[in-house]
Design a protein around this motif. Structure first.
Motif, PDB file in Angstrom:
ATOM      1  N   VAL A 122       0.848  -1.187   0.000  1.00 22.62           N
ATOM      2  CA  VAL A 122       0.000   0.000   0.000  1.00 22.62           C
ATOM      3  C   VAL A 122       0.887   1.242   0.000  1.00 22.62           C
ATOM      4  N   GLY A 123       0.721   2.091  -1.005  1.00 13.86           N
ATOM      5  CA  GLY A 123       1.436   3.355  -1.037  1.00 13.86           C
ATOM      6  C   GLY A 123       0.742   4.374  -0.132  1.00 13.86           C
ATOM      7  N   ILE A 124       1.535   5.148   0.615  1.00  7.26           N
ATOM      8  CA  ILE A 124       0.996   6.188   1.499  1.00  7.26           C
ATOM      9  C   ILE A 124       1.595   7.521   1.071  1.00  7.26           C
ATOM     10  N   PHE A 125       0.802   8.295   0.339  1.00 10.88           N
ATOM     11  CA  PHE A 125       1.208   9.599  -0.174  1.00 10.88           C
ATOM     12  C   PHE A 125       0.351  10.644   0.523  1.00 10.88           C
ATOM     13  N   LEU A 126       0.778  11.009   1.732  1.00  9.98           N
ATOM     14  CA  LEU A 126       0.006  11.895   2.591  1.00  9.98           C
ATOM     15  C   LEU A 126       0.901  12.970   3.190  1.00  9.98           C
ATOM     16  N   PRO A 127       0.326  14.111   3.553  1.00 16.02           N
ATOM     17  CA  PRO A 127       1.107  15.103   4.304  1.00 16.02           C
ATOM     18  C   PRO A 127       1.340  14.613   5.728  1.00 16.02           C
ATOM     19  N   MET A 128       2.291  15.235   6.415  1.00 16.55           N
ATOM     20  CA  MET A 128       2.539  14.912   7.811  1.00 16.55           C
ATOM     21  C   MET A 128       1.289  15.226   8.621  1.00 16.55           C
ATOM     22  N   SER A 129       0.689  14.198   9.233  1.00 17.83           N
ATOM     23  CA  SER A 129      -0.591  14.346   9.917  1.00 17.83           C
ATOM     24  C   SER A 129      -0.879  13.052  10.666  1.00 17.83           C
ATOM     25  N   PRO A 130      -1.835  13.071  11.601  1.00  5.65           N
ATOM     26  CA  PRO A 130      -2.214  11.811  12.238  1.00  5.65           C
ATOM     27  C   PRO A 130      -2.702  10.774  11.244  1.00  5.65           C
ATOM     28  N   GLU A 131      -3.304  11.218  10.142  1.00  8.11           N
ATOM     29  CA  GLU A 131      -3.791  10.262   9.140  1.00  8.11           C
ATOM     30  C   GLU A 131      -2.661   9.446   8.546  1.00  8.11           C
ATOM     31  N   ALA A 132      -1.466  10.031   8.439  1.00 11.04           N
ATOM     32  CA  ALA A 132      -0.315   9.264   7.942  1.00 11.04           C
ATOM     33  C   ALA A 132       0.027   8.137   8.913  1.00 11.04           C
ATOM     34  N   ALA A 133      -0.029   8.431  10.217  1.00 14.58           N
ATOM     35  CA  ALA A 133       0.226   7.394  11.219  1.00 14.58           C
ATOM     36  C   ALA A 133      -0.876   6.348  11.211  1.00 14.58           C
ATOM     37  N   ILE A 134      -2.117   6.779  11.045  1.00  9.93           N
ATOM     38  CA  ILE A 134      -3.235   5.831  10.997  1.00  9.93           C
ATOM     39  C   ILE A 134      -3.072   4.886   9.817  1.00  9.93           C
ATOM     40  N   ALA A 135      -2.741   5.421   8.644  1.00 10.52           N
ATOM     41  CA  ALA A 135      -2.553   4.583   7.459  1.00 10.52           C
ATOM     42  C   ALA A 135      -1.397   3.610   7.652  1.00 10.52           C
ATOM     43  N   SER A 136      -0.307   4.100   8.241  1.00 11.23           N
ATOM     44  CA  SER A 136       0.852   3.244   8.484  1.00 11.23           C
ATOM     45  C   SER A 136       0.481   2.061   9.369  1.00 11.23           C
ATOM     46  N   HIS A 137      -0.179   2.336  10.484  1.00  7.40           N
ATOM     47  CA  HIS A 137      -0.512   1.255  11.420  1.00  7.40           C
ATOM     48  C   HIS A 137      -1.641   0.374  10.893  1.00  7.40           C
ATOM     49  N   ALA A 138      -2.520   0.913  10.047  1.00  9.64           N
ATOM     50  CA  ALA A 138      -3.552   0.078   9.438  1.00  9.64           C
ATOM     51  C   ALA A 138      -2.915  -0.993   8.563  1.00  9.64           C
ATOM     52  N   CYS A 139      -1.861  -0.627   7.846  1.00  6.24           N
ATOM     53  CA  CYS A 139      -1.143  -1.625   7.046  1.00  6.24           C
ATOM     54  C   CYS A 139      -0.539  -2.697   7.943  1.00  6.24           C
ATOM     55  N   ALA A 140       0.121  -2.258   9.025  1.00  2.00           N
ATOM     56  CA  ALA A 140       0.718  -3.219   9.952  1.00  2.00           C
ATOM     57  C   ALA A 140      -0.347  -4.114  10.575  1.00  2.00           C
ATOM     58  N   HIS A 141      -1.495  -3.572  10.885  1.00  2.00           N
ATOM     59  CA  HIS A 141      -2.610  -4.318  11.471  1.00  2.00           C
ATOM     60  C   HIS A 141      -2.975  -5.523  10.597  1.00  2.00           C
ATOM     61  N   LEU A 142      -2.906  -5.328   9.277  1.00  2.00           N
ATOM     62  CA  LEU A 142      -3.270  -6.385   8.323  1.00  2.00           C
ATOM     63  C   LEU A 142      -2.106  -7.298   7.964  1.00  2.00           C
ATOM     64  N   GLY A 143      -0.880  -6.908   8.340  1.00  5.23           N
ATOM     65  CA  GLY A 143       0.284  -7.639   7.845  1.00  5.23           C
ATOM     66  C   GLY A 143       0.650  -7.238   6.431  1.00  5.23           C
ATOM     67  N   ALA A 144       0.119  -6.089   5.987  1.00  9.28           N
ATOM     68  CA  ALA A 144       0.448  -5.567   4.659  1.00  9.28           C
ATOM     69  C   ALA A 144       1.736  -4.753   4.734  1.00  9.28           C
ATOM     70  N   ILE A 145       2.240  -4.349   3.583  1.00  2.00           N
ATOM     71  CA  ILE A 145       3.507  -3.624   3.484  1.00  2.00           C
ATOM     72  C   ILE A 145       3.216  -2.190   3.074  1.00  2.00           C
ATOM     73  N   GLN A 146       3.703  -1.231   3.848  1.00  3.73           N
ATOM     74  CA  GLN A 146       3.493   0.174   3.514  1.00  3.73           C
ATOM     75  C   GLN A 146       4.684   0.730   2.738  1.00  3.73           C
ATOM     76  N   VAL A 147       4.376   1.673   1.853  1.00  5.28           N
ATOM     77  CA  VAL A 147       5.406   2.387   1.103  1.00  5.28           C
ATOM     78  C   VAL A 147       5.171   3.882   1.313  1.00  5.28           C
ATOM     79  N   PRO A 148       5.817   4.482   2.312  1.00  5.93           N
ATOM     80  CA  PRO A 148       5.640   5.916   2.535  1.00  5.93           C
ATOM     81  C   PRO A 148       6.311   6.731   1.438  1.00  5.93           C
TER      82      PRO A 148
END
Length: 278
Positions: A122-148
């Protein structure tokens, strides 16, 4: 010094020696000192049969990074502030641990509904914000791989990273602010994914709440997706070596190179650095 004393070390040099010569003893002490939760303990701390450059760590351990970094605190300190954001336009947003945990879980459920599972990218193209952290941990929650991906990148740089990682979903914003100017992030994202056929879905956070191009069937409003989720999906219990993050170099001197981080090694190593190497 608390860690050193727990290992019977009189000074830093003795602690350093133990970390190198007795890694299993060292890392067990780190885990105990920092209270890092694992679903299952490791059977072997490090395995180097393929060479030190291909070492694998904490073999046999099972865990979930989002559980260790977010959900456990929601259970222990639910009403404490977890994320506080002062945005460029002067607005303040704060999430308690309970709120952050729920948002992470619901976004994970939304991503699962789009077909994201363990090992998907999952690509994460977001500004610095809590939503960036939420997206990051949502990927980890699923065992998916994040690409910031840095929010200031142009479309070619974004496309190069998404294509190399074979991203299935991109999480982005309608726009962001930088030095007072509005940046049309969704338009930049659309230009990037035009050359990345692996991207099947785009999740759009309404950061500025401005008109942004939305493609029917492919693009999804973040809040519309998340608000429909029950917030009950348990975090995936994964092996320590489960890939967690692809961190790309800047590409200044050549093609960007992705460094792969895994759930167990990333969690314990970053916790150690934050705690002891300030």
């Amino acid at each position: 010094m608390r860690l050193a004393r727990s290992l019977g070390c009189a000074d830093y040099h003795e602690l350093h020696r133990v970390s190198i010569e007795e890694p299993d003893r060292f890392w067990r002490a780190v885990r105990a000192d920092l209270g890092i939760p694992l679903a299952a303990d490791w059977a072997e701390v490090v395995e180097t049969s393929r060479g030190i450059e291909w070492a694998t760590w904490f073999r046999g351990a099972r865990l979930n990074l989002a559980d260790a970094c977010v959900h456990r605190w929601a259970a222990e300190r639910p009403d404490d502030d977890a994320a506080v954001w002062q945005s460029e336009d002067g607005n303040r947003t704060a999430f308690t641990w309970r709120e952050l945990s729920r948002e992470v879980t619901r976004l994970a459920e939304a991503l699962a509904g789009l077909g994201v599972g363990e090992g998907d990218t999952v690509g994460i193209f977001l500004p610095m914000s809590p939503e960036a952290a939420i997206a990051s941990h949502a990927c980890a929650h699923l065992g998916a791989i994040q690409v910031p991906i840095f929010s200031g990148f142009a479309a070619p740089a974004i496309a190069a990273r998404l294509a190399d990682a074979r991203a299935k979903v991109l999480v982005t914003a309608d726009g962001s602010l930088r030095r007072g100017a509005a940046i049309p992030m969704k338009e930049v994202a659309d230009e990037a994914i035009a050359s990345v056929p692996t991207v099947e879905h785009v999740v759009v956070w309404r950061r500025l709440d401005v008109d942004a191009p939305m493609t029917h069937g492919r693009d999804h409003d973040w809040h519309a997706l998340v608000d429909a989720q029950p917030g009950t999906l348990p975090p995936a219990e994964v092996e320590s070596e489960t890939p967690y993050l692809l961190a790309y170099t800047s590409g200044t001197t050549g093609r960007p190179k992705g460094a792969r981080h895994v759930q167990g090694g990333f969690l314990l190593s970053i916790a150690r650095e934050a705690a002891y190497q300030a």
